[in-house]
Design an enzyme around this catalytic site. Sequence first.
Site, PDB file in Angstrom:
ATOM      1  N   HIS A  10      15.765  45.823  36.632  1.00 22.04           N
ATOM      2  CA  HIS A  10      14.905  45.767  38.247  1.00 22.04           C
ATOM      3  C   HIS A  10      15.989  46.432  39.084  1.00 22.04           C
ATOM      4  O   HIS A  10      15.419  46.268  40.183  1.00 22.04           O
ATOM      5  CB  HIS A  10      14.713  44.229  38.491  1.00 22.04           C
ATOM      6  CG  HIS A  10      14.019  43.568  37.523  1.00 22.04           C
ATOM      7  ND1 HIS A  10      12.573  43.568  37.407  1.00 22.04           N
ATOM      8  CD2 HIS A  10      14.259  43.165  36.278  1.00 22.04           C
ATOM      9  CE1 HIS A  10      12.064  42.936  36.459  1.00 22.04           C
ATOM     10  NE2 HIS A  10      13.073  42.529  35.604  1.00 22.04           N
ATOM     11  N   GLU A  62      48.383  44.703  47.811  1.00 24.33           N
ATOM     12  CA  GLU A  62      47.147  43.630  47.795  1.00 24.33           C
ATOM     13  C   GLU A  62      47.764  42.338  47.483  1.00 24.33           C
ATOM     14  O   GLU A  62      47.580  41.313  47.791  1.00 24.33           O
ATOM     15  CB  GLU A  62      46.004  44.035  46.960  1.00 24.33           C
ATOM     16  CG  GLU A  62      45.183  45.229  47.387  1.00 24.33           C
ATOM     17  CD  GLU A  62      45.758  46.710  46.910  1.00 24.33           C
ATOM     18  OE1 GLU A  62      47.063  46.757  46.518  1.00 24.33           O
ATOM     19  OE2 GLU A  62      45.319  47.764  46.948  1.00 24.33           O
ATOM     20  N   LYS A 113      47.587  55.455  47.737  1.00 22.23           N
ATOM     21  CA  LYS A 113      48.674  54.320  48.407  1.00 22.23           C
ATOM     22  C   LYS A 113      49.727  54.959  49.072  1.00 22.23           C
ATOM     23  O   LYS A 113      50.031  54.258  50.145  1.00 22.23           O
ATOM     24  CB  LYS A 113      49.480  53.629  46.718  1.00 22.23           C
ATOM     25  CG  LYS A 113      48.466  52.825  46.228  1.00 22.23           C
ATOM     26  CD  LYS A 113      49.671  52.210  45.261  1.00 22.23           C
ATOM     27  CE  LYS A 113      48.929  51.704  43.738  1.00 22.23           C
ATOM     28  NZ  LYS A 113      49.882  51.410  42.868  1.00 22.23           N
ATOM     29  N   GLU A 121      40.250  54.374  34.274  1.00 21.90           N
ATOM     30  CA  GLU A 121      41.704  54.599  34.653  1.00 21.90           C
ATOM     31  C   GLU A 121      42.351  55.220  33.543  1.00 21.90           C
ATOM     32  O   GLU A 121      43.602  55.941  33.835  1.00 21.90           O
ATOM     33  CB  GLU A 121      42.451  53.484  34.939  1.00 21.90           C
ATOM     34  CG  GLU A 121      43.671  53.480  36.103  1.00 21.90           C
ATOM     35  CD  GLU A 121      44.076  52.101  36.521  1.00 21.90           C
ATOM     36  OE1 GLU A 121      44.334  51.287  35.843  1.00 21.90           O
ATOM     37  OE2 GLU A 121      44.033  51.884  37.773  1.00 21.90           O
ATOM     38  N   GLY A 145      49.088  47.538  32.572  1.00 24.81           N
ATOM     39  CA  GLY A 145      48.341  46.645  33.290  1.00 24.81           C
ATOM     40  C   GLY A 145      46.845  46.446  32.713  1.00 24.81           C
ATOM     41  O   GLY A 145      46.349  45.223  32.442  1.00 24.81           O
ATOM     42  N   ARG A 146      46.261  47.290  32.250  1.00 21.08           N
ATOM     43  CA  ARG A 146      44.682  47.146  31.861  1.00 21.08           C
ATOM     44  C   ARG A 146      44.808  46.757  30.385  1.00 21.08           C
ATOM     45  O   ARG A 146      43.513  46.656  29.757  1.00 21.08           O
ATOM     46  CB  ARG A 146      43.837  48.511  32.275  1.00 21.08           C
ATOM     47  CG  ARG A 146      44.583  49.902  31.732  1.00 21.08           C
ATOM     48  CD  ARG A 146      43.817  51.067  32.158  1.00 21.08           C
ATOM     49  NE  ARG A 146      44.399  52.155  31.936  1.00 21.08           N
ATOM     50  CZ  ARG A 146      45.387  52.836  32.454  1.00 21.08           C
ATOM     51  NH1 ARG A 146      45.845  52.092  33.549  1.00 21.08           N
ATOM     52  NH2 ARG A 146      45.691  53.992  32.016  1.00 21.08           N
ATOM     53  N   LYS A 166      52.630  43.123  37.419  1.00 14.97           N
ATOM     54  CA  LYS A 166      53.867  43.596  36.434  1.00 14.97           C
ATOM     55  C   LYS A 166      54.719  43.911  37.542  1.00 14.97           C
ATOM     56  O   LYS A 166      55.695  43.676  36.901  1.00 14.97           O
ATOM     57  CB  LYS A 166      53.098  44.777  35.801  1.00 14.97           C
ATOM     58  CG  LYS A 166      54.029  45.467  34.841  1.00 14.97           C
ATOM     59  CD  LYS A 166      53.432  46.475  34.166  1.00 14.97           C
ATOM     60  CE  LYS A 166      54.381  47.009  32.981  1.00 14.97           C
ATOM     61  NZ  LYS A 166      53.548  48.225  32.115  1.00 14.97           N
TER      62      LYS A 166
HETATM   63  O1  F6P Z   1      45.462  50.380  39.995  1.00 16.72           O
HETATM   64  C1  F6P Z   1      46.783  50.979  39.618  1.00 16.72           C
HETATM   65  C2  F6P Z   1      47.493  49.776  39.046  1.00 16.72           C
HETATM   66  O2  F6P Z   1      48.701  50.025  38.668  1.00 16.72           O
HETATM   67  C3  F6P Z   1      46.802  48.987  37.866  1.00 16.72           C
HETATM   68  O3  F6P Z   1      46.839  49.992  36.602  1.00 16.72           O
HETATM   69  C4  F6P Z   1      47.237  47.932  37.604  1.00 16.72           C
HETATM   70  O4  F6P Z   1      46.469  47.052  36.704  1.00 16.72           O
HETATM   71  C5  F6P Z   1      47.330  47.334  38.985  1.00 16.72           C
HETATM   72  O5  F6P Z   1      47.523  48.546  39.884  1.00 16.72           O
HETATM   73  C6  F6P Z   1      48.153  46.302  39.368  1.00 16.72           C
HETATM   74  O6  F6P Z   1      49.400  46.375  39.414  1.00 16.72           O
HETATM   75  P1  F6P Z   1      50.438  45.267  39.140  1.00 16.72           P
HETATM   76  O7  F6P Z   1      50.027  44.514  37.915  1.00 16.72           O
HETATM   77  O8  F6P Z   1      51.789  45.916  39.162  1.00 16.72           O
HETATM   78  O9  F6P Z   1      50.289  44.307  40.366  1.00 16.72           O
END
Ligand code: F6P
Length: 534
Positions: free
Chosen positions: A382, A211, A494, A351, A265-266, A205
């Site tokens: 198990h 990452e 972060k 979250e 995002g979620r 987003k």
């Molecule tokens: O973990 C935090 C977060 O902001 C999530 O809510 C989101 O889904 C994820 O990082 C990824 O964010 P982006 O889509 O901006 O890379």
Amino acid sequence: MPSPASMPAWQALADHHRAAADIHLRDLLADDDRTRNLTFALGGLCLDLSKNRLTDTTLALLLDLAVARGLPARRDAMAAGEAVNETENRAALHMALRARAEDGFAVGGRPVHGEIQAVLDHMADFVAGVENGTRTGATGKAFRDVITIGIGGSDQGPRLACRALAPYRRRGLTPRFVSNVDATDLTEALHACDPETALIIVSSKTFTTSETMTNAMTARRWLTEALDSDAVAKHFCAVTSNDAAARDFGITDDALFDFWDWVGGRYSVWSAIGLPLALTAGMEVFRDFLAGARDMDRHFLEAPLAENLPVLLALAGIWNRNFEGAAAHAVLPYDQLLDGLPDYLQQLEMESNGKAVDRDGAAVTQPTAPVVFGQAGTNGQHAFYQLLHQGTDLVSADFIAAVEPAHPAGDHHDKLLANFLAQPAALARGRKAGPGVPPHKVFAGNRPTTSILLDRLDPHGLGMLLALYEHKVFVQGVIWNVNSFDQFGVELGKELAGPLTGALTQGTEPAGLDASTRSLLDRIRRVRDGGGRP
Ligand code: F6P
């Protein structure tokens, strides 16, 4: 808004809980009428709440609480596109992504159906191009792997959907997902692929997530070293609300899919974040998935609270968490194709509602989201079910299964479903002490579970299931008066990682480190420098 625990409706539940302290599920489950009254269905999805330690009276009191907390008004505010995510001044309008024009969703009074359809049309064109061979890699070869690079909400939804709907996958396109900044994740995915036939989706987003951008840049290097820099435009696409950053990365507009700040995002798998599913299973599957979610949305918006599946599921959760005292909740899909569901719901629930401050900035006075964990049945049996049955902590659980098997083979599915039925029954009923039953073979029982039974795990059913949980989380957020749509709890770590990255890559000295972190950093540096361990 007053804290829930200070309200008469909450007090009534607390009194009721005290009065019902001796009621055992074993006895409640003898009553067919009660089970009938606590079993609900919508289309091919059945929700059985009867193995929770609640009665019709409990449910009536929980519904009173929902009304006292203003649930209908909050739900309608979300549907009206109001900024229910107050800390970020944003709407939370994921329902619009799966709506029909006549549903009339708007943000700030501006209808959004047109722009959503435009992105869906763009996705359909893109998918058709990959399918019919007009969109190929730089050397003219058809794509064979779709590698999605994203994390959190930009990863979990499409990862789960592609896995759950694997039987609908088209021949020839394999979905792969890379999320961890640990290079092992990307390296393993790239090793399995040929640059000439790899289509890479960067899903973010913000297009700034460390990452994702680290993985995207390494993947771009992998591609350009094998082909050339012009190949980026042919092999990369992006799903983002930060178009400028995606263009700077080298993504062309025909491969750039928008989504909006009012999609969290979620909650984003219904947007172009779902592109991996559309590419590998087809647009029709993606649209059926949306249609299933819409059916749940209409139900959530229109059904009376007392018959409303997400509301009832949420209220059973409130009862277990706040009155029965379950601090953990297990998600137990008896379906290998749903083995990603525990991870998906972990983010969705923890979250969204893992919060200790309410919408007014006050400390909450009762527990909020439980720890969510789980594993596909029967594997979990198990591993950790011992604690579910005989441990010292109460853990509530959702058991989820489909009547029809994805892969009919011998009696596999009968055995799977037998376990899906047996485990909640054992958790509820337990086994009393008696002749031939020594203490270590006693099961207290009375362990609350919910059973969710789909007719089949198809795109429509999966859409209904995920929307059911989204709305459950929303309802619980309303009861607890927390903002279910922000996630500031992920920020501090972060922030600290920034200077520590500098310390590791450039040898800078971050200020203000605590003694433990400094000592670990020093050890990493010494071992790396070949200086040995202290
Ligand atoms: O973990 C935090 C977060 O902001 C999530 O809510 C989101 O889904 C994820 O990082 C990824 O964010 P982006 O889509 O901006 O890379």
